[in-house]
Design a protein around this motif. Structure first.
Motif, PDB file in Angstrom:
ATOM      1  N   ASP A  30      50.419  40.968 122.334  1.00  0.00           N
ATOM      2  CA  ASP A  30      50.950  40.984 122.147  1.00  0.00           C
ATOM      3  C   ASP A  30      51.848  42.432 122.839  1.00  0.00           C
ATOM      4  OD1 ASP A  30      53.820  40.986 121.609  1.00  0.00           O
ATOM      5  OD2 ASP A  30      53.470  40.283 119.532  1.00  0.00           O
ATOM      6  N   ASP A  66      44.619  27.016 112.659  1.00  0.00           N
ATOM      7  CA  ASP A  66      46.049  27.072 112.772  1.00  0.00           C
ATOM      8  C   ASP A  66      46.146  26.437 112.168  1.00  0.00           C
ATOM      9  OD1 ASP A  66      48.199  27.139 113.858  1.00  0.00           O
ATOM     10  OD2 ASP A  66      47.848  26.134 116.030  1.00  0.00           O
ATOM     11  N   GLN A  72      59.471  33.363 111.809  1.00  0.00           N
ATOM     12  CA  GLN A  72      59.161  32.914 111.731  1.00  0.00           C
ATOM     13  C   GLN A  72      57.664  31.797 111.888  1.00  0.00           C
ATOM     14  OE1 GLN A  72      57.448  34.917 115.699  1.00  0.00           O
ATOM     15  NE2 GLN A  72      59.438  36.248 115.814  1.00  0.00           N
ATOM     16  N   TRP A 124      44.195  33.741 117.713  1.00  0.00           N
ATOM     17  CA  TRP A 124      45.108  34.375 117.228  1.00  0.00           C
ATOM     18  C   TRP A 124      44.983  35.914 117.901  1.00  0.00           C
ATOM     19  CZ3 TRP A 124      47.840  31.071 116.706  1.00  0.00           C
ATOM     20  CH2 TRP A 124      48.013  30.115 116.264  1.00  0.00           C
ATOM     21  N   ILE A 172      56.324  38.311 111.907  1.00  0.00           N
ATOM     22  CA  ILE A 172      56.205  37.164 112.651  1.00  0.00           C
ATOM     23  C   ILE A 172      55.692  35.975 111.558  1.00  0.00           C
ATOM     24  CG2 ILE A 172      53.655  36.610 113.529  1.00  0.00           C
ATOM     25  CD1 ILE A 172      54.450  39.027 114.391  1.00  0.00           C
ATOM     26  N   TYR A 197      42.607  32.527 107.010  1.00  0.00           N
ATOM     27  CA  TYR A 197      44.718  32.137 107.809  1.00  0.00           C
ATOM     28  C   TYR A 197      44.176  32.741 108.991  1.00  0.00           C
ATOM     29  CZ  TYR A 197      46.947  31.591 103.427  1.00  0.00           C
ATOM     30  OH  TYR A 197      47.498  30.953 103.142  1.00  0.00           O
ATOM     31  N   SER A 198      43.432  33.916 109.567  1.00  0.00           N
ATOM     32  CA  SER A 198      43.444  34.642 110.553  1.00  0.00           C
ATOM     33  C   SER A 198      42.628  33.630 112.140  1.00  0.00           C
ATOM     34  CB  SER A 198      42.892  36.021 110.862  1.00  0.00           C
ATOM     35  OG  SER A 198      41.842  35.637 110.721  1.00  0.00           O
ATOM     36  N   GLU A 202      45.684  36.906 120.735  1.00  0.00           N
ATOM     37  CA  GLU A 202      46.889  36.603 120.817  1.00  0.00           C
ATOM     38  C   GLU A 202      48.226  37.822 120.305  1.00  0.00           C
ATOM     39  OE1 GLU A 202      49.415  33.216 119.768  1.00  0.00           O
ATOM     40  OE2 GLU A 202      51.010  34.567 119.052  1.00  0.00           O
ATOM     41  N   ASP A 231      54.622  32.106 110.947  1.00  0.00           N
ATOM     42  CA  ASP A 231      53.614  32.149 112.381  1.00  0.00           C
ATOM     43  C   ASP A 231      52.395  33.007 110.889  1.00  0.00           C
ATOM     44  OD1 ASP A 231      54.183  30.430 114.263  1.00  0.00           O
ATOM     45  OD2 ASP A 231      54.787  32.624 115.480  1.00  0.00           O
ATOM     46  N   GLY A 287      49.074  32.430 111.060  1.00  0.00           N
ATOM     47  CA  GLY A 287      47.725  32.429 111.783  1.00  0.00           C
ATOM     48  C   GLY A 287      47.462  34.067 112.115  1.00  0.00           C
ATOM     49  N   PRO A 288      48.914  34.238 114.051  1.00  0.00           N
ATOM     50  CA  PRO A 288      49.192  35.933 114.185  1.00  0.00           C
ATOM     51  C   PRO A 288      49.332  36.750 112.762  1.00  0.00           C
ATOM     52  CG  PRO A 288      50.559  34.190 114.969  1.00  0.00           C
ATOM     53  CD  PRO A 288      49.911  33.328 113.383  1.00  0.00           C
TER      54      PRO A 288
END
Lengths: 290, 361
Positions: free
Chosen positions: A59, A38, A253, A52, A249, A34-35, A55, A255, A257-258
């Motif tokens: 953060d 996308d 959300q 990711w 996250i 996953y990491s 990112e 998300d 990947g992140p």
């Protein structure tokens, strides 16, 4: 003895391989998977490389959560380890008091984590909570839902109440394992109570205290349920720790990947610090690195 | 240094002891002279360690008083009594160096740094620990650790006595011998009172000038190794000391002879007279070493059957059957070994009579 060579022996350890594969290796590889991608939906994916990771590492909210997390774990260790050792030293050594104190100490450990959060919400409520209402009645404004400091105080109280007994139980077991002649020899050598603690009890507790520090570090660094129930990460972000942020996250959300990249970094930090603590505690005072 | 006196000491681990059996120490009335080397010998559970702890002050006795010279120390702590004790397992302060360990008792007493250094170096010299002074104590071998425990006692120049509680249990056999010799050397050099608890008779007999044999909470005999061997005052001493232990035969006394299942064994007339007057269960005792084994019959010899012969190297142990009882005899190397039939003689001056376990003399 003659050595036997038989490849069928692999069959005997196969179950372990299967269990470890499904419980640890496969999930971990999935996270790695996953990491670096996308994922838009089933069958729709795009390789993104280290995007990711970059990112997540950039953060600012994550940086804040990380520092908060270190602060929390440091406070947990600084408060719980000495307090647990003190309690263990003060516990009775024989008689009915032993069973009684062991049961009393074990009680907080038997309560489910989310229930603990609920207990402390009620306990600290400014309107009806025993502690919250009492403090407010004394003129001390106390509200953990509105004031970050109050939220932290409540959280630390809850954490110390919940987990110090574990440290105390471990330390007590370590103390009970010291043979009587050590104390007799110390008496004969004219050692003070402090010297007995410093040169006999503390070194003999090295093993159990190593375990206590590692367990308390890992648990506190991964803490989720209690602060989530008690404060939900607030007020604002003031009690948003790494795992709470991670769940926001990943689940909030979506998300993935992140979140996956973040999970890996999180995992490595825990691993690194556990190793550092372990090395430090094994070597301190033994002269091994001199 | 001090003369240690125990007056009518008894100890029970129970708060409200009932009968005799509740006492770990029954009645100890004994003096340990200044500068003597004493061994406390006895089987496990006989009260040796309890007695040692009463002497050192780790235990306060239920009854009786303890004196160091003229000073009553019954309720004083080991520190106040200024005693040193070495335990069965080496007790070390793991995180300290050898030097730190040896200096510890002096530092606790607030001595001057230079004095401490000088004492520690002296003691390290005596115990051959000088090369290890700066190493960590935890990594050393068991015998070195035990020497450090001893050293912590020796550094105090005014120590009243050094007590040992089976200190060689965890030491390898070949090092045991060395360490025991070291102890003897230390004793001769420093003229300290040493009390050494052990259940190993060889250790006790080689170490001590005076051996105290304990049995069921009592000191049954105190004496030199020779006295214990030749004149055991209690059945237990005869059985416990010597290898193999003394032979015992239940008997009755008629005239100048002991009757063992119809077999008459001649006795010293004086002993026979006292035995006839004694009330209680009588037993005849003789050391295997003193029981003569012959191949031919003669006056005063008794016919027996040979059961087994064990070769122990420099001597042989012959087990013979007399009436319903087994007897062991120790035969020096080179003496002819009887086969099925043999004749034993009980020398008058070596044959003892015990009444209810105690020697008639």
């Amino acid at each position: 003895m003659e050595k036997w060579q038989d490849n069928r022996a692999w069959l005997l350890i196969l179950p372990v391989f299967v269990i470890v594969a499904f419980s640890a290796v496969v999930p971990l590889i999935t996270v790695v998977n996953y990491s670096v991608q996308d994922i838009f939906g089933p069958g729709q994916r795009l390789f993104v490389g280290t995007e990711w990771f970059r990112e997540v590492l950039g953060d600012p909210r994550l940086h804040a959560a990380l520092w908060r997390q270190f602060g929390f774990s440091a406070l947990v260790l600084v408060l719980e380890i000495p307090l647990g050792v003190l309690i263990a030293l003060a516990m009775p050594k024989k008689g009915w008091g032993v069973s009684l104190s062991l049961v009393l100490l074990a009680l907080p450990l038997l309560i489910p984590w989310n229930v603990i959060g609920t207990i402390w919400i009620i306990f600290t409520r400014p309107d009806i909570g025993l502690m919250g209402a009492a403090l407010n009645a004394m003129g001390l404004a106390f509200d953990h839902t509105a004031r970050p400091l109050d939220a932290w105080i409540t959280l630390m109280l809850m954490e110390v109440w919940h987990w110090t007994p574990l440290v105390a139980l471990l330390a007590y077991a370590g103390l009970r394992a010291i043979p009587e002649p050590y104390y007799q020899a110390a008496k004969i050598d004219g050692a003070s109570a402090w010297a007995v603690f410093r040169y006999i009890q503390l070194p003999k507790m090295r093993g159990v205290l190593t375990i206590a520090v590692l367990l308390r570090f890992m648990d506190s660094f991964l803490i989720y349920a209690e602060p989530f129930v008690l404060t939900g990460g607030g007020p604002g972000d003031s009690t948003t720790f790494l795992s709470i942020y991670l769940v926001k996250i990943a689940v909030g959300q979506f998300d993935l990947g992140p979140a996956a990249a973040f999970s890996l970094i999180y995992f490595l930090i825990v691993l690194l610090f556990s190793w550092l603590f372990y090395q430090a505690l094994q070597n301190v005072g033994t002269g091994a690195n001199r | 240094m001090a003369r240690i006196t125990l007056r009518e000491v008894a100890h029970s681990y129970q708060v409200y002891p009932g009968g005799e059996t509740d006492f770990a120490l029954k009645r100890i009335h004994q003096v340990w002279e200044d500068g003597g080397a004493y061994a406390l010998l006895g089987p496990s559970g006989c009260g040796k360690t309890t007695l040692l702890n009463v002497i050192s002050g780790l235990l306060s006795p239920s009854r009786g008083r303890v004196f160091y010279d003229e000073r009553d120390v019954t309720v004083q702590s080991p520190e106040q009594r200024n005693i040193a004790q070495v335990f069965q397992f080496p007790v070390l302060y793991d995180t300290m160096t050898v030097y730190g360990n040896l200096a510890f008792p002096l530092k606790n007493r607030g001595l001057d740094g230079a004095v401490i250094r000088r004492r520690v170096e002296e003691v390290a010299e005596i115990l051959d620990l000088t090369p290890q002074l700066q190493s960590k104590a935890a990594g050393l071998s068991a015998d070195a650790k035990q020497k450090i425990s001893l050293g912590r006692g020796l550094v105090r120049s005014d120590v009243a006595a050094i007590l040992f509680d089976e200190p060689l249990t965890v030491i390898d056999p070949h090092l045991k011998w060395q360490l025991r010799r070291k102890l003897k050397e230390v004793h001769e050099q420093l003229k300290l009172t040493l009390i050494y608890v052990t259940h190993d008779q060889v250790e006790a007999l080689t170490f001590a000038d005076q051996v105290m044999v304990m049995y069921q909470g009592e000191l049954v005999q105190v004496g030199t190794p020779q006295e214990l061997f030749e004149n055991p005052r209690h059945r237990f001493v005869g059985y416990f000391i010597g290898s193999p232990g003394m032979n015992f035969l239940p008997c009755r006394v008629q005239g100048d002879a002991a009757q063992v299942d119809g077999v008459g064994i001649p006795l010293d007339p004086e002993i026979a007279g006292r035995a006839a007057a004694a009330r209680g269960a009588l037993e005849l005792g003789i050391r295997p070493m003193f029981l003569e084994v012959h191949q031919a019959p003669a006056e005063g010899r008794i016919a027996v059957r040979v059961k087994t012969v064990e070769d122990q190297g420099s001597f042989k142990i012959v087990t013979v059957k007399l009436a319903g009882y087994s007897l062991k005899a120790r035969l020096p190397e080179g003496r002819p070994v009887p086969e099925a039939e043999a004749y034993v003689r009980f020398p008058l001056d070596r044959t003892r009579i015990f009444c209810d376990g105690r020697l008639l003399s």
